[in-house]
Design a protein around this motif. Sequence first.
Motif, PDB file in Angstrom:
ATOM      1  N   LYS A   3      28.347  61.258  64.561  1.00 44.62           N
ATOM      2  CA  LYS A   3      29.745  61.612  64.270  1.00 44.62           C
ATOM      3  C   LYS A   3      29.831  63.071  63.821  1.00 44.62           C
ATOM      4  O   LYS A   3      30.706  63.828  64.273  1.00 44.62           O
ATOM      5  CB  LYS A   3      30.262  60.680  63.179  1.00 44.62           C
ATOM      6  N   VAL A   4      28.908  63.463  62.941  1.00 41.93           N
ATOM      7  CA  VAL A   4      28.931  64.850  62.453  1.00 41.93           C
ATOM      8  C   VAL A   4      28.702  65.826  63.604  1.00 41.93           C
ATOM      9  O   VAL A   4      29.402  66.836  63.748  1.00 41.93           O
ATOM     10  CB  VAL A   4      27.874  65.059  61.334  1.00 41.93           C
ATOM     11  N   MET A   5      27.727  65.513  64.456  1.00 43.77           N
ATOM     12  CA  MET A   5      27.457  66.408  65.592  1.00 43.77           C
ATOM     13  C   MET A   5      28.707  66.574  66.460  1.00 43.77           C
ATOM     14  O   MET A   5      29.045  67.668  66.914  1.00 43.77           O
ATOM     15  CB  MET A   5      26.362  65.840  66.493  1.00 43.77           C
ATOM     16  N   THR A   6      29.388  65.441  66.693  1.00 42.93           N
ATOM     17  CA  THR A   6      30.578  65.480  67.552  1.00 42.93           C
ATOM     18  C   THR A   6      31.683  66.311  66.894  1.00 42.93           C
ATOM     19  O   THR A   6      32.325  67.146  67.548  1.00 42.93           O
ATOM     20  CB  THR A   6      31.063  64.037  67.836  1.00 42.93           C
TER      21      THR A   6
ATOM     22  N   HIS B 276      28.449  70.160  91.197  1.00 43.78           N
ATOM     23  CA  HIS B 276      28.627  70.298  89.750  1.00 43.78           C
ATOM     24  C   HIS B 276      29.798  69.429  89.316  1.00 43.78           C
ATOM     25  O   HIS B 276      30.863  69.473  89.919  1.00 43.78           O
ATOM     26  CB  HIS B 276      28.888  71.775  89.405  1.00 43.78           C
ATOM     27  N   ARG B 277      29.582  68.622  88.273  1.00 41.17           N
ATOM     28  CA  ARG B 277      30.554  67.656  87.743  1.00 41.17           C
ATOM     29  C   ARG B 277      30.705  66.422  88.630  1.00 41.17           C
ATOM     30  O   ARG B 277      31.393  65.491  88.247  1.00 41.17           O
ATOM     31  CB  ARG B 277      31.951  68.272  87.518  1.00 41.17           C
ATOM     32  N   LYS B 278      30.086  66.427  89.828  1.00 43.63           N
ATOM     33  CA  LYS B 278      30.114  65.202  90.659  1.00 43.63           C
ATOM     34  C   LYS B 278      28.843  64.416  90.399  1.00 43.63           C
ATOM     35  O   LYS B 278      28.849  63.203  90.269  1.00 43.63           O
ATOM     36  CB  LYS B 278      30.228  65.556  92.145  1.00 43.63           C
ATOM     37  N   VAL B 279      27.707  65.142  90.379  1.00 44.41           N
ATOM     38  CA  VAL B 279      26.458  64.578  89.857  1.00 44.41           C
ATOM     39  C   VAL B 279      26.374  65.133  88.443  1.00 44.41           C
ATOM     40  O   VAL B 279      26.443  66.342  88.238  1.00 44.41           O
ATOM     41  CB  VAL B 279      25.257  65.055  90.693  1.00 44.41           C
ATOM     42  N   GLN B 280      26.248  64.249  87.453  1.00 47.35           N
ATOM     43  CA  GLN B 280      26.257  64.751  86.073  1.00 47.35           C
ATOM     44  C   GLN B 280      24.865  65.236  85.669  1.00 47.35           C
ATOM     45  O   GLN B 280      23.853  64.733  86.156  1.00 47.35           O
ATOM     46  CB  GLN B 280      26.724  63.661  85.100  1.00 47.35           C
ATOM     47  N   LEU B 281      24.877  66.224  84.777  1.00 49.59           N
ATOM     48  CA  LEU B 281      23.629  66.806  84.272  1.00 49.59           C
ATOM     49  C   LEU B 281      23.505  66.506  82.785  1.00 49.59           C
ATOM     50  O   LEU B 281      24.406  66.830  81.996  1.00 49.59           O
ATOM     51  CB  LEU B 281      23.657  68.329  84.502  1.00 49.59           C
ATOM     52  N   ILE B 282      22.383  65.881  82.426  1.00 49.20           N
ATOM     53  CA  ILE B 282      22.064  65.652  81.004  1.00 49.20           C
ATOM     54  C   ILE B 282      20.877  66.549  80.675  1.00 49.20           C
ATOM     55  O   ILE B 282      19.920  66.634  81.449  1.00 49.20           O
ATOM     56  CB  ILE B 282      21.684  64.180  80.735  1.00 49.20           C
ATOM     57  N   VAL B 283      20.946  67.220  79.526  1.00 49.80           N
ATOM     58  CA  VAL B 283      19.834  68.084  79.121  1.00 49.80           C
ATOM     59  C   VAL B 283      19.326  67.628  77.758  1.00 49.80           C
ATOM     60  O   VAL B 283      20.108  67.236  76.887  1.00 49.80           O
ATOM     61  CB  VAL B 283      20.286  69.560  79.104  1.00 49.80           C
ATOM     62  N   SER B 284      18.012  67.680  77.580  1.00 44.88           N
ATOM     63  CA  SER B 284      17.417  67.329  76.288  1.00 44.88           C
ATOM     64  C   SER B 284      16.277  68.276  75.967  1.00 44.88           C
ATOM     65  O   SER B 284      15.825  69.040  76.823  1.00 44.88           O
ATOM     66  CB  SER B 284      16.912  65.881  76.313  1.00 44.88           C
ATOM     67  N   GLY B 285      15.828  68.195  74.720  1.00 43.47           N
ATOM     68  CA  GLY B 285      14.712  69.040  74.277  1.00 43.47           C
ATOM     69  C   GLY B 285      15.146  69.948  73.154  1.00 43.47           C
ATOM     70  O   GLY B 285      15.615  71.068  73.389  1.00 43.47           O
ATOM     71  N   GLY B 286      15.049  69.457  71.905  1.00 43.06           N
ATOM     72  CA  GLY B 286      15.353  70.308  70.758  1.00 43.06           C
ATOM     73  C   GLY B 286      16.815  70.372  70.382  1.00 43.06           C
ATOM     74  O   GLY B 286      17.231  71.310  69.709  1.00 43.06           O
ATOM     75  N   ILE B 287      17.607  69.371  70.767  1.00 44.19           N
ATOM     76  CA  ILE B 287      19.025  69.352  70.361  1.00 44.19           C
ATOM     77  C   ILE B 287      19.093  68.827  68.929  1.00 44.19           C
ATOM     78  O   ILE B 287      18.558  67.750  68.629  1.00 44.19           O
ATOM     79  CB  ILE B 287      19.854  68.424  71.288  1.00 44.19           C
ATOM     80  N   ARG B 288      19.778  69.591  68.031  1.00 46.66           N
ATOM     81  CA  ARG B 288      19.752  69.245  66.609  1.00 46.66           C
ATOM     82  C   ARG B 288      21.119  69.077  65.977  1.00 46.66           C
ATOM     83  O   ARG B 288      21.265  68.412  64.960  1.00 46.66           O
ATOM     84  CB  ARG B 288      19.028  70.362  65.829  1.00 46.66           C
ATOM     85  N   ASN B 289      22.137  69.754  66.481  1.00 52.65           N
ATOM     86  CA  ASN B 289      23.440  69.759  65.792  1.00 52.65           C
ATOM     87  C   ASN B 289      24.568  69.974  66.804  1.00 52.65           C
ATOM     88  O   ASN B 289      24.313  70.160  68.004  1.00 52.65           O
ATOM     89  CB  ASN B 289      23.454  70.863  64.718  1.00 52.65           C
ATOM     90  N   GLY B 290      25.799  69.973  66.261  1.00 53.44           N
ATOM     91  CA  GLY B 290      26.953  70.090  67.147  1.00 53.44           C
ATOM     92  C   GLY B 290      27.026  71.436  67.861  1.00 53.44           C
ATOM     93  O   GLY B 290      27.567  71.527  68.968  1.00 53.44           O
ATOM     94  N   ALA B 291      26.482  72.468  67.242  1.00 55.12           N
ATOM     95  CA  ALA B 291      26.487  73.779  67.905  1.00 55.12           C
ATOM     96  C   ALA B 291      25.598  73.735  69.149  1.00 55.12           C
ATOM     97  O   ALA B 291      25.971  74.257  70.209  1.00 55.12           O
ATOM     98  CB  ALA B 291      25.993  74.862  66.937  1.00 55.12           C
ATOM     99  N   ASP B 292      24.424  73.084  69.035  1.00 57.04           N
ATOM    100  CA  ASP B 292      23.551  72.957  70.220  1.00 57.04           C
ATOM    101  C   ASP B 292      24.281  72.199  71.329  1.00 57.04           C
ATOM    102  O   ASP B 292      24.196  72.558  72.512  1.00 57.04           O
ATOM    103  CB  ASP B 292      22.269  72.191  69.867  1.00 57.04           C
TER     104      ASP B 292
END
Length: 442
Positions: A389-392, A293-309
Amino acid sequence: MTYRNPPTTPRKSATFDDYTLSEIRRAAATGIYDIRGAGAKRKLPHFDDLLFLGASISRYPLEGYRERCDTSVVLGSRHARKPIELKIPITIAGMSFGSLSGPAKEALGRGATLSGTSTTTGDGGMTEEERGHSKTLVYQYLPSRYGMNPRDLRRADAIEVVVGQGAKPGGGGMLLGQKISDRVAEMRTLPKGIDQRSASRHPDWTGPDDLEIKILELREITDWEKPIYVKVGGARPYYDTALAVKAGADVVVVDGMQGGTAATQEVFIENVGQPTLACIRPAVQALQDLGMHRKVQLIVSGGIRNGADVAKALALGVDAVSIGTAALVALGDNDPRWEAEYSALGTTAGAYDDWHEGRDPAGITTQDPELMKRVDPIAAGRRLANYLKVMTLEAQTIARACGKNSLHNLEPEDLVALSIEAAAMAGVPLAGTSWIPGKNGF
Ligand SMILES: Cc1cc2nc3c(=O)[nH]c(=O)nc-3n(C[C@H](O)[C@H](O)[C@H](O)COP(=O)(O)O)c2cc1C
């Protein structure tokens, strides 16, 4: 005497609802299954079912205007000599040239570059529009190999080996004939105007050992410089993540069933795969069990819409998220200002039912030379950058409220769930209790 129902309000069946009935009629009339773009539309457990707790007496918040909250992320530090450094943990997902127009690809590159993040090619190869305008470009290596060439592997900043997609784990892509222009046909070395079905599996693989061999080959072609990602659809996230790590991946990408697609059978999109929320915990657990964990990075996708997600995914242990549908909407896709034209196509703005047909009024999911002129890549790129920018900023607002000086310091302890299902899937307590249903259960 004939029995008649007493005069009550007629009740429609929840099982045979209006949509189901219209689909039976459509199938009966045409004899073909329905094909469409976008991800699962049914209601599924999602990030909305989680809430942050925020600071209180026992937690210390950070001041929004004075105290830093880091958003940067490094991807590919395990083996690659040139890992990718991004300013924000939100990347643009792979979307094929063919499904998207050249100007849309350019706009994605421009928007990502303005925001300090990466964009990704897709089925059908690398376009100059995208390479030219993307500071950091991830090149997809797909089962179809459409448009694949070793020169472009070397021109990329990272390589993503696609095993599957969340909208259709176990299935291949589709590109209908009306989108196969001369240029798309030439890049794919396939005939113009004829429906294409991309392969569902790599031609030279029969199992995980072949993935390991393939990753080694790709490293040698690229002098061990480029990070190698492995992308899987949300089917068996624990084992798929573990196998990708064992095969040597630098980054694992898990795409849940809300993940968008350009064109797939409706029955596939709605009935195969696991919700994004259900994929995260097992994938993180696999990395933790392997000490990665944190050595191999994990990217997740599927329905991400805003900064809270974004913040919720990161709190569950993800390193970065990726967006497809939302990026297209930010560029101007499915905008209500084109409603009259969407309605002439038999759909409505916001239903994304036109993506496969190639007549997108917004000029984004089309190869029609006139329609694609409607995309101004500079303005659309700016809109994408504004949205990122807004999401961040939103994710930072939440992280500071939880007392974190980096988005990556968010943790499951910051979250509660609103339903038993979401609590079990995300591995966080049901709100108002300390109960985590099914803990350690997968
Ligand atoms: C128009 C479109 C085309 C896509 N093409 C590809 C592709 O070529 N290769 C791939 O791996 N995924 C493809 N995807 C899936 C995205 O990479 C990503 O997994 C998905 O869109 C993420 O979910 P989201 O759309 O909810 O953000 C495509 C998605 C869309 C919307």
